[in-house]
Design a protein around this motif. Structure first.
Motif: not given
Length: 338
Positions: A144-149, A159-168, A320-321, A293-297
């Motif tokens: 299982v890969v955690v991150g973008t593939v 994965r998490t939507d870090s781009a959306a996080g930058v927007g926040l 996606t979290i 959400a590192a723990h959730d991932r």
């Protein structure tokens, strides 16, 4: 000739099943009758002959799972590891942790796990190149890969939507009147570095923020030491309204450099980090940060891995979290100006 001998991957493609399913059938492990029939038919048609030594290594489970990250000291990976370990322990698995800072380290680990040291792997690579993708396509054990593939890589992925996080983060700063927002990123040749750089440029443009190139600095790594260098370089040329760090360590390093220069956070310069690690609560003022959400991932990745061990033929899943912004004192300009 030996190079013409069919491989397990070829058998899997011919049978229309996963490599893990072929391995289970060849090693006498539980599989559905339909899967068993497909694999045995493919073996017969292709003339596949398993390697007896390799087969013997796969017969028994080790009851161990592996977890590999670029930096085992990074608070994000520590939190992720805790979640993976909790899920593993609940199912009577032990967890092996490995630091794979360089791409070659990751490739060596993937190869070594073929010898049965662990039953599956949770992998969080900071760099994804063609060699790593090719290696992931070849593995015969669950990963299982955690991150973008890549979209065409058939693998379980969280994965998490870090781009959306930058927007926040940028929206929060813009709403408080910040226009000259600086960005201290990690290396752009990494997955998070590239994603966050593109997101910063896109969101800054859409919000009407200053796009002065002097406001964007790239640190040599996502560490405190490199963050201090990057923040010092940034502040030699300009004093922004706010700074967004691509992770909490870069943001905290920036706060230290600002304090050394007599600049107050957030009254003079607001600061926001990303990851929302435990460190965010112990800075002064406390650090506003994007919770990725590192723990959730980590928990989601471990559950996908354990499900794959029980059901090798299920379709790959992508989870996606979504991020959220944890607002604290380092960006609370309203309170600072009262």
């Amino acid at each position: 000739m030996s190079e013409d001998r069919p491989t397990v991957s070829q058998v899997a493609r011919h049978a229309g099943v996963s490599v893990a399913s072929v391995s289970r059938v060849l090693n006498g492990l539980p599989a559905t009758e339909q899967t068993r029939a497909k694999v045995l038919a493919a073996v017969e048609e292709l003339g596949y002959r398993p390697n007896a030594h390799a087969r013997s290594l796969k017969v028994r489970r080790s009851q161990q799972l592996a977890f590999a990250v670029a930096d085992v000291g990074n608070p994000v990976y520590v939190e992720m590891m805790r979640a993976v370990e909790d899920e593993a322990r609940a199912r009577d698995y032990r967890l092996l942790v490995s630091s794979t800072a360089q791409p070659d380290d990751m490739l060596a680990l993937l190869d070594s796990l073929e010898h049965g040291y662990a039953d599956g792997l949770v992998l969080s690579p900071v760099r994804v190149n063609a060699d790593l993708v090719a290696a992931l396509r070849r593995v015969t054990y669950p990963v299982v890969v955690v991150g973008t593939v890549p979209a065409d890589l058939d693998i379980d992925n969280v994965r998490t939507d870090s781009a959306a996080g930058v927007g926040l983060a940028l929206t929060h700063l813009a709403e408080q009147g910040c226009r000259r927002v600086a960005f201290i990123n990690g290396p752009r040749d990494t997955v998070p570095g590239a994603a966050r750089a593109h997101a910063f440029e896109d969101h800054a443009r859409s919000l009407g923020l200053d796009l002065d190139p002097a406001l964007r600095v790239e640190a040599g790594d996502f560490t405190l030491a490199e963050g201090r260098k990057a923040a010092s370089a940034l502040l030699e040329g300009t004093t922004p309204d706010a700074v967004l760090g691509a992770n909490d360590l870069l943001a905290i390093a920036t706060m230290h450099v600002l304090a050394e220069r007599g600049l107050r956070v957030p009254r003079d310069v607001a600061v926001i980090g990303m990851d929302d690690t435990e460190l965010a609560d112990v800075t002064s003022p406390a650090l506003t940060s994007v919770d990725l959400a590192a723990h959730d991932r980590g928990g989601a990745a471990a559950r996908l891995l354990l499900e794959r061990l029980e059901d090798p033929d299920r379709p790959s899943q992508r989870v996606t979290i979504q991020p959220r912004l944890s607002v604290r004192g380092s960006s609370d300009l309203g309170s600072a100006r009262r």
